[in-house]
Design an enzyme around this catalytic site. Structure first.
Site, short mmCIF file in Angstrom:
data_model
loop_
_atom_site.label_atom_id
_atom_site.label_comp_id
_atom_site.label_asym_id
_atom_site.label_seq_id
_atom_site.Cartn_x
_atom_site.Cartn_y
_atom_site.Cartn_z
N GLU A 185 19.19 149.66 115.49
CA GLU A 185 19.50 148.63 114.48
C GLU A 185 20.44 147.63 115.20
O GLU A 185 20.98 146.93 114.37
CB GLU A 185 20.27 149.29 113.26
CG GLU A 185 19.73 150.72 112.85
CD GLU A 185 18.27 150.55 112.22
OE1 GLU A 185 17.72 149.48 112.14
OE2 GLU A 185 17.81 151.70 111.88
N ASP A 349 10.93 143.52 114.52
CA ASP A 349 10.27 144.96 114.31
C ASP A 349 8.86 144.75 114.83
O ASP A 349 8.10 143.99 114.34
CB ASP A 349 10.28 145.45 113.15
CG ASP A 349 11.59 146.31 112.71
OD1 ASP A 349 12.30 146.72 113.73
OD2 ASP A 349 12.09 146.11 111.63
#
Length: 528
Positions: A185, A349
């Site tokens: 993250e 991502d």
């Protein structure tokens, strides 16, 4: 002097492997990502002559992609998908011509995906490794199970262990040491760089505000890496690139010509027709066969128009050229101001490309081709940048993540705060036992402790807390967390009572088989 563009793709899925079931709903997350993102990326790599891309493949994903059991399940999954596409080719002959056109496209595309899968004997990690060895792709690691490390900073042993196990797992799969890491993250706190340096990590990535609020303002903002006091290079995300590609409101993926993700024949076809291709329980799921385009974000999915792939490819061409023009203008502006080559870091991502944004891989391919013709830009990798840096500023980035709000609240809020008191207790017990049994020569004791560390790591996966926050698949995320806590405590009681049940241990080892190379003593290390 030319601007450097560093495209970074973060490929990650939580470790979901249920060998006790022939079919398991959440294992489809991996199969969908393989069909729609990972294998299409390999297909793209084969098609373009030259490119530079930096990419993370997390340890849980490497473990799943190399699992023979999951490979067999995927082979069955893609085989059923090809069978469904063949039926769709027949069925859509009497339906709309655009549906029939796409049915034929899917049949051909899925067969190509299977051919690529088979060309690597089922282990597509070998494909990524091949392009890394060619120097076009640079793969970095991630901390072991994608734990959000800022929330464990009071336990240096587990932060260090997450990084050390991630490095060791990368070496097992890639056959070399990783130079860089993507922290789960993009979560960073001041002092974390010390553990990276201790594990010989040369660079990592942070979000933009980690530089904006650093202890000393980076001279070139987010457009050149800095070095931490521990000697680790840091790259920061370019906010302009992120918004242009990623934004749900103004980003390219929202164009009305692109494929609508939420309209799928898994929900449209009658249940008797689709039953063999959805979850065996009868729960409808996405199959990956979709016939509609976004049309308008304000329309209900039932009112979407048919998808025309030729129009979508026209959109890809427009958007790739638009992105190139924006990056060229940005690089020119930065070069005029900075008088040195800017490094524009654009991390995403990986699953955005292909899975969420069907045309995303086509976009990347076309952008890479256009950059190769540019006189203003060139693609680069993180290692190429740090290997050619002549001078670098030393500063400490600010605490940060790339989650909502930029700090830690996605992973610590009222929906998920209950998990941490349990995980923190597990960490304290694990550290104490690791030190107590450090010199143990008993193989059974060692197996118990290794499995306890697996259970702790799996409970730490940031995905469970994230899912609890976003309120999708919450029951599964909560059950997974509770299951790992329960198995850990069971093994703890067995070990400390001297009554180890080897059959139960074997069962846990079979179910939660991640990291067979793990050694519990990593939790006993003296770390600063």
């Amino acid at each position: 002097m030319r601007g450097k563009v560093l495209i970074f793709l973060h490929a990650h899925l939580p470790y979901i492997h249920h060998p006790e079931h022939d079919h398991f709903l959440e294992e489809r997350w991996l199969f969908e990502a393989m069909t729609e993102t990972y294998i299409p990326l390999l297909m793209m790599f084969e098609e373009i002559e030259d490119f530079r891309l930096t990419m993370s493949i997390t340890p849980p994903l490497m473990e799943m992609l190399s699992s023979r059991d999951l490979q067999k399940k995927y082979e069955r999954h893609i085989g059923k998908l090809i069978e469904l596409a063949e039926r769709e080719v027949d069925r859509t002959k009497s339906e709309h011509p655009l549906k029939h056109k796409m049915a034929k496209f899917y049949r051909e595309h899925f067969q190509k995906v299977l051919d690529v899968f088979n060309s690597y004997n089922g282990n597509i990690l070998d494909g990524f490794k091949k392009f890394q060895e060619k120097g076009k792709l640079e793969i970095v690691t991630c901390n072991a199970t994608h734990a959000f490390l800022p929330l464990y900073q009071m336990y240096p042993e587990v932060v260090n262990a997450q990084i050390a196990v991630g490095v060791k797992n990368y070496e097992k799969h890639m056959g070399k040491r990783p130079r860089g890491i993507w922290l789960a993250e993009s979560g960073y706190y001041q002092g974390l760089d010390l553990y990276l340096a201790q594990n010989n990590i040369e660079y990592f990535f942070v979000d933009s505000h980690a530089f904006w609020f650093a202890d000393e303002q980076p001279k070139y903002g987010v457009y050149r890496p800095i070095m931490t006091p521990s000697g680790v290079f840091v790259f920061a995300r370019d906010p302009e690139s992120s918004e242009q590609v990623w934004s749900a409101t103004v980003g390219y993926p929202g164009d009305p010509r692109y494929r609508e993700f939420y309209r799928d024949i898994g929900f449209d076809r009658e249940i008797e027709y689709i039953r063999d291709y959805i979850d065996p329980s009868g729960v409808r799921v996405n199959t990956g066969i979709k016939y509609h385009r976004i049309t308008s974000k304000s329309l209900d999915v039932s009112q979407k128009d048919y998808y025309n792939i030729d129009e979508a490819i026209e959109a890809v061409e427009e958007h790739a050229r638009d992105f190139l023009n924006k990056k060229e203008r940005q690089a020119k502006r930065l070069m005029e101001i900075m008088k040195v080559e800017p490094v524009i870091v654009a991390p995403f991502d990986a699953e955005l490309f292909g899975h969420w944004w069907f045309e995303g891989v086509f976009f990347l391919k076309r952008f890479f081709e256009l950059v190769s013709e540019s006189k203003i830009l060139r693609l680069t990798t993180a290692s190429e940048v740090i290997d050619t840096l002549e001078e670098v500023q030393i500063a400490t980035p600010a605490d940060s993540s790339w989650g909502t709000g930029g700090y830690y609240e996605t992973w610590l809020n009222g929906t998920n705060d209950w998990i941490y008191r349990h995980i923190h207790e597990m960490i304290e017990r694990m550290v104490e036992l690791s030190r107590r049994y450090y010199d143990s020569a008993d193989p059974l004791t060692e197996r118990v402790l290794n499995q306890m560390l697996r259970e702790l790591f799996l409970a730490q996966s940031s995905d469970w807390a994230f899912i609890m926050t976003t309120r999708t698949s919450v029951e599964y995320a909560e059950n997974r967390t509770k299951t790992h806590i329960r198995r850990f405590l069971d093994l703890y009681d067995q070990l400390t009572s001297g009554k180890i049940n080897e059959k139960i241990l074997e069962y846990y080892e079979w179910l939660d088989a991640i990291f067979p190379e793990i050694n519990f003593r990593v939790m006993a290390r003296d770390v600063v």
